[in-house]
Design an enzyme around this catalytic site. Structure first.
Site, PDB file in Angstrom:
ATOM      1  N   CYS A 112     -26.824 -10.459  -4.216  1.00 55.14           N
ATOM      2  CA  CYS A 112     -27.033 -10.893  -5.684  1.00 55.14           C
ATOM      3  C   CYS A 112     -27.771  -9.822  -6.694  1.00 55.14           C
ATOM      4  CB  CYS A 112     -27.849 -12.010  -5.699  1.00 55.14           C
ATOM      5  SG  CYS A 112     -29.012 -12.165  -4.138  1.00 55.14           S
TER       6      CYS A 112
ATOM      7  N   HIS B 104     -32.357 -13.603 -11.138  1.00 56.80           N
ATOM      8  CA  HIS B 104     -33.332 -12.640 -10.751  1.00 56.80           C
ATOM      9  C   HIS B 104     -33.484 -11.438 -11.818  1.00 56.80           C
ATOM     10  CE1 HIS B 104     -32.586 -13.700  -6.506  1.00 56.80           C
ATOM     11  NE2 HIS B 104     -31.696 -12.812  -6.115  1.00 56.80           N
TER      12      HIS B 104
END
Ligand code: A2P
Length: 344
Positions: free
Chosen positions: A135, A247
């Site tokens: 990710c 994130h």
């Protein structure tokens, strides 16, 4: 003609997002199978606003009845089932790290290296398996690609601030329960995380390697080289923070050609998958809270780095369950369809 799509790990944080993303994007699916472990059989999951899919057992599933399988059930499950699915003629898009560095498995971010998909099938030297990157790598390479094409990225230093959902649903529960517990003076008992995650920051994601880096940090380096350019040097420091989704990354790059904040901003504004929100004022930047549930990779805080010859600094935020996982997997499936790639 529609496609038969299996979602492996459908009850998990990424699996649910995969179902949501397929429905939202009107993926041309005639049939959607939701697969998980035998303990989840019979559970009903939402497919978009109106539809429900019933969970079936992965170990009883016949992959010859599916055309595309999106896997997000952990590396061990992928290792056990993805090759079988590929051999049964299914195109597997695997979200785990199990096959990412294998030469016969393309590792793809559609905005960056779509042509790598041509090596997927057995006839072209592949195994009917395509890997989805980590990710934190996915959002980074979407941002780096236009800068690399224009200025030649030579070195990247990146510090990450990663959400707990990257470690799955149980990790989200751990943050939630610890946060609640701390308010009523319950003792904190770390389970999935090595230390208290509520109101804390943990500089440790995945296992430690011999050189002192963690596997997450190693992945960012190795995967950026495979997807974008092996000549890019990248050093990462990865930190888990008490955010549920999204994130964030502080990115420092050095380029071959002179780069300015203005030229970078103009390029990034036109780049596929990128949204620039960069006003040098309160609220003029994006935080993970705003990126959650969104598809874009958001870039803010773009500025020249005066400490190196050709340097730039920026802030990069994205929904790790979307661009970092489910969305990228579905985009790969769309690309496979567009290019006529079939496992049979
Ligand atoms: P289950 O809910 O039945 O355990 P997360 O990453 O959010 O923890 O989700 C992991 C996903 O992978 C879940 O859907 C989980 O299903 C699934 N899963 C884990 N191990 C297996 C397995 N051995 N067989 C099938 N599905 C598995």
């Amino acid at each position: 003609m529609g496609y038969r799509v299996a979602v492996v790990g459908a009850t998990g944080a990424v699996g649910r997002e995969m179902l949501q993303t397929l429905a939202e994007r009107n993926f041309p699916a005639d049939k959607v199978y939701a697969l998980a472990s035998s303990k989840s059989v019979g559970r009903e999951l939402s497919y978009g606003e109106d539809d429900i899919v019933t969970v079936e057992a992965l170990d009883k599933f016949d992959f010859s009845t599916a055309d595309i399988a999106l896997f997000s059930a952990g590396g061990d499950t992928s290792k056990a089932y993805a090759p079988k699915a590929g051999e049964a003629g299914c195109i597997v898009i695997d979200n785990s790290s199990a096959f990412r560095m294998d030469d016969d498995v393309p590792l793809i971010v559609p905005e960056v290296n779509p042509d790598a998909i041509e090596g997927t099938t057995v006839a072209k030297g592949g195994r009917n398996i395509i890997a989805n990157p980590n990710c934190s790598t996915a959002q980074l390479v979407v941002a780096l690609k236009p800068l690399h094409d224009a200025f030649g990225v030579r070195r990247v230093v990146v510090s990450t601030y990663q959400a707990v959902s990257g470690a799955g649903r149980p990790a989200m529960d751990e943050l939630f329960n610890q946060t609640k517990g701390i308010f009523v003076n319950d003792a904190v008992k770390p389970e999935l995380f090595t230390k208290q995650i509520a109101f804390n920051a943990i500089p440790h994601i995945d296992v430690f390697m011999d050189d002192g880096f963690t596997k997450e940090e190693w992945k960012m380096n190795a995967e950026t080289k495979k997807i974008l350019d092996p000549s890019i040097d990248l050093v990462a420091h990865c930190v888990r923070i008490p955010v549920f989704i999204g994130h964030s990354e502080a990115v420092f790059i050095e380029t071959d050609k002179p780069i300015s904040d203005k030229s970078a901003r103009t390029l990034l504004r036109d780049a596929p998958g990128v949204v620039v929100i960069d006003h040098r004022a309160n609220e003029g930047y994006v935080t993970p809270h705003e990126a959650a549930g969104e598809d874009a990779v958001y870039i803010s805080r773009i500025r020249s780095d005066p400490t190196v010859k050709n340097g730039l600094v920026f802030w990069c935020v994205s929904d790790n369950l979307r661009k970092g996982a489910a969305l990228n997997s579905v985009q790969i499936a769309e690309l496979a369809i567009e290019r006529g790639i079939s496992g049979r």
